[in-house]
Design a protein around this motif. Structure first.
Motif, PDB file in Angstrom:
ATOM      1  N   LEU A 175       0.824  -1.210   0.000  1.00  0.00           N
ATOM      2  CA  LEU A 175       0.000   0.000   0.000  1.00  0.00           C
ATOM      3  C   LEU A 175       0.859   1.261   0.000  1.00  0.00           C
ATOM      4  CD1 LEU A 175      -2.748  -1.127   2.529  1.00  0.00           C
ATOM      5  CD2 LEU A 175      -3.002  -0.863   0.050  1.00  0.00           C
ATOM      6  N   ARG A 176       1.923   1.254   0.800  1.00  0.00           N
ATOM      7  CA  ARG A 176       2.817   2.421   0.824  1.00  0.00           C
ATOM      8  C   ARG A 176       3.458   2.643  -0.546  1.00  0.00           C
ATOM      9  NH1 ARG A 176       4.587  -0.065   6.024  1.00  0.00           N
ATOM     10  NH2 ARG A 176       3.685   1.193   7.680  1.00  0.00           N
ATOM     11  N   GLY A 177       3.889   1.557  -1.173  1.00  0.00           N
ATOM     12  CA  GLY A 177       4.506   1.663  -2.501  1.00  0.00           C
ATOM     13  C   GLY A 177       3.542   2.208  -3.530  1.00  0.00           C
ATOM     14  N   LEU A 178       2.311   1.731  -3.516  1.00  0.00           N
ATOM     15  CA  LEU A 178       1.301   2.242  -4.440  1.00  0.00           C
ATOM     16  C   LEU A 178       1.013   3.713  -4.158  1.00  0.00           C
ATOM     17  CD1 LEU A 178      -1.074  -0.844  -4.563  1.00  0.00           C
ATOM     18  CD2 LEU A 178       0.221   0.111  -6.500  1.00  0.00           C
ATOM     19  N   GLY A 179       0.982   4.072  -2.876  1.00  0.00           N
ATOM     20  CA  GLY A 179       0.766   5.473  -2.517  1.00  0.00           C
ATOM     21  C   GLY A 179       1.877   6.360  -3.054  1.00  0.00           C
ATOM     22  N   SER A 180       3.104   5.919  -2.952  1.00  0.00           N
ATOM     23  CA  SER A 180       4.240   6.691  -3.481  1.00  0.00           C
ATOM     24  C   SER A 180       4.167   6.808  -4.999  1.00  0.00           C
ATOM     25  CB  SER A 180       5.559   6.028  -3.088  1.00  0.00           C
ATOM     26  OG  SER A 180       5.732   6.094  -1.691  1.00  0.00           O
ATOM     27  N   ARG A 181       3.844   5.694  -5.652  1.00  0.00           N
ATOM     28  CA  ARG A 181       3.712   5.728  -7.121  1.00  0.00           C
ATOM     29  C   ARG A 181       2.582   6.653  -7.541  1.00  0.00           C
ATOM     30  NH1 ARG A 181       2.605   0.012  -8.917  1.00  0.00           N
ATOM     31  NH2 ARG A 181       2.247   1.059 -10.894  1.00  0.00           N
ATOM     32  N   PHE A 182       1.473   6.612  -6.813  1.00  0.00           N
ATOM     33  CA  PHE A 182       0.330   7.464  -7.125  1.00  0.00           C
ATOM     34  C   PHE A 182       0.708   8.939  -6.998  1.00  0.00           C
ATOM     35  CE2 PHE A 182      -3.396   9.899  -5.798  1.00  0.00           C
ATOM     36  CZ  PHE A 182      -4.247   9.654  -6.862  1.00  0.00           C
ATOM     37  N   LYS A 183       1.368   9.300  -5.896  1.00  0.00           N
ATOM     38  CA  LYS A 183       1.745  10.696  -5.677  1.00  0.00           C
ATOM     39  C   LYS A 183       2.728  11.182  -6.737  1.00  0.00           C
ATOM     40  CE  LYS A 183       2.947  11.086  -1.282  1.00  0.00           C
ATOM     41  NZ  LYS A 183       3.069  11.170   0.189  1.00  0.00           N
ATOM     42  N   ALA A 184       3.554  10.282  -7.253  1.00  0.00           N
ATOM     43  CA  ALA A 184       4.562  10.673  -8.245  1.00  0.00           C
ATOM     44  C   ALA A 184       4.001  10.755  -9.665  1.00  0.00           C
ATOM     45  CB  ALA A 184       5.728   9.685  -8.213  1.00  0.00           C
ATOM     46  N   ALA A 185       2.867  10.123  -9.919  1.00  0.00           N
ATOM     47  CA  ALA A 185       2.300  10.091 -11.274  1.00  0.00           C
ATOM     48  C   ALA A 185       1.662  11.441 -11.609  1.00  0.00           C
ATOM     49  CB  ALA A 185       1.267   8.976 -11.387  1.00  0.00           C
ATOM     50  N   PRO A 186       1.747  11.852 -12.868  1.00  0.00           N
ATOM     51  CA  PRO A 186       1.145  13.131 -13.274  1.00  0.00           C
ATOM     52  C   PRO A 186      -0.374  13.133 -13.062  1.00  0.00           C
ATOM     53  CG  PRO A 186       2.624  12.283 -14.983  1.00  0.00           C
ATOM     54  CD  PRO A 186       2.456  11.194 -13.966  1.00  0.00           C
ATOM     55  N   VAL A 187      -0.872  14.209 -12.471  1.00  0.00           N
ATOM     56  CA  VAL A 187      -2.307  14.358 -12.237  1.00  0.00           C
ATOM     57  C   VAL A 187      -3.038  14.289 -13.572  1.00  0.00           C
ATOM     58  CG1 VAL A 187      -4.097  15.938 -11.412  1.00  0.00           C
ATOM     59  CG2 VAL A 187      -1.951  15.711 -10.144  1.00  0.00           C
ATOM     60  N   GLY A 188      -4.112  13.507 -13.595  1.00  0.00           N
ATOM     61  CA  GLY A 188      -4.929  13.400 -14.797  1.00  0.00           C
ATOM     62  C   GLY A 188      -4.431  12.392 -15.815  1.00  0.00           C
ATOM     63  N   SER A 189      -3.299  11.735 -15.540  1.00  0.00           N
ATOM     64  CA  SER A 189      -2.741  10.795 -16.514  1.00  0.00           C
ATOM     65  C   SER A 189      -3.411   9.431 -16.397  1.00  0.00           C
ATOM     66  CB  SER A 189      -1.232  10.649 -16.315  1.00  0.00           C
ATOM     67  OG  SER A 189      -0.954   9.975 -15.098  1.00  0.00           O
ATOM     68  N   ALA A 190      -3.363   8.689 -17.483  1.00  0.00           N
ATOM     69  CA  ALA A 190      -3.897   7.320 -17.480  1.00  0.00           C
ATOM     70  C   ALA A 190      -3.114   6.454 -16.497  1.00  0.00           C
ATOM     71  CB  ALA A 190      -3.836   6.727 -18.890  1.00  0.00           C
TER      72      ALA A 190
END
Length: 162
Positions: A15-30
């Motif tokens: 969950l922490r890893g997914l949270g980090s990946r989510f925060k790093a991904a561009p807003v609005g991106s696929a």
């Protein structure tokens, strides 16, 4: 890794890893949406293995379990706020970061207070192994279930709508 404590710690790391990946991904991106879909699915899996398997095995630590259940509701509440915040809103990133923070704080508190649980709970190695096996089996069942993925999408739509 089938000891119940190791299963929980390992899934918290997922969950922490997914949270980090989510925060790093561009807003609005696929890509961000794909990560969010996976995060919400894993979050649902996590709540189920805790509520249905782990917490009942720790019934003697009822006060701490009541707190953990309240934290689950807090996480869902923040998720609902984040889901309702449009991508174009100046608060969008902050609301999602708050969701990730609440999720990570819950994992940290749970690891501190319930992994392992305090006395009088005293699980044997065999009980921990059995509990861990049940948790892993349920995680695998949910990950491989199209119904569970649809259930997560439906819950997400409901949280977003209300």
């Amino acid at each position: 890794m089938s000891n119940a404590y190791d299963v929980l710690r390992g899934h918290h790391d997922v969950l922490r890893g997914l949270g980090s990946r989510f925060k790093a991904a561009p807003v609005g991106s696929a890509g961000r949406q794909e990560i969010l879909d996976e995060l919400l699915h894993e979050f649902t899996i996590h709540m189920r293995i805790e509520d249905d398997i782990y917490y009942p095995a720790l019934a003697e630590a009822s006060r701490l379990i009541a707190i953990a259940h309240a934290e689950h509701r807090q996480i869902y509440d923040q998720l609902a706020v984040a889901l309702r915040t449009p991508a174009g809103s100046p608060h969008h990133v902050d609301e999602w970061n708050c969701f990730i923070t609440v999720l990570e704080a819950h994992a940290d508190e749970e690891e501190r207070d319930l992994v392992p649980p305090p006395a009088p709970v005293d699980l044997t190695d065999a009980e921990l192994e059995n509990l861990g096996q049940r948790m892993l089996a349920e995680m695998a069942r949910q990950r491989n279930s199209k119904w569970e993925r649809l259930h997560v999408k439906a819950r997400t739509a409901l949280l977003k709508a209300f």
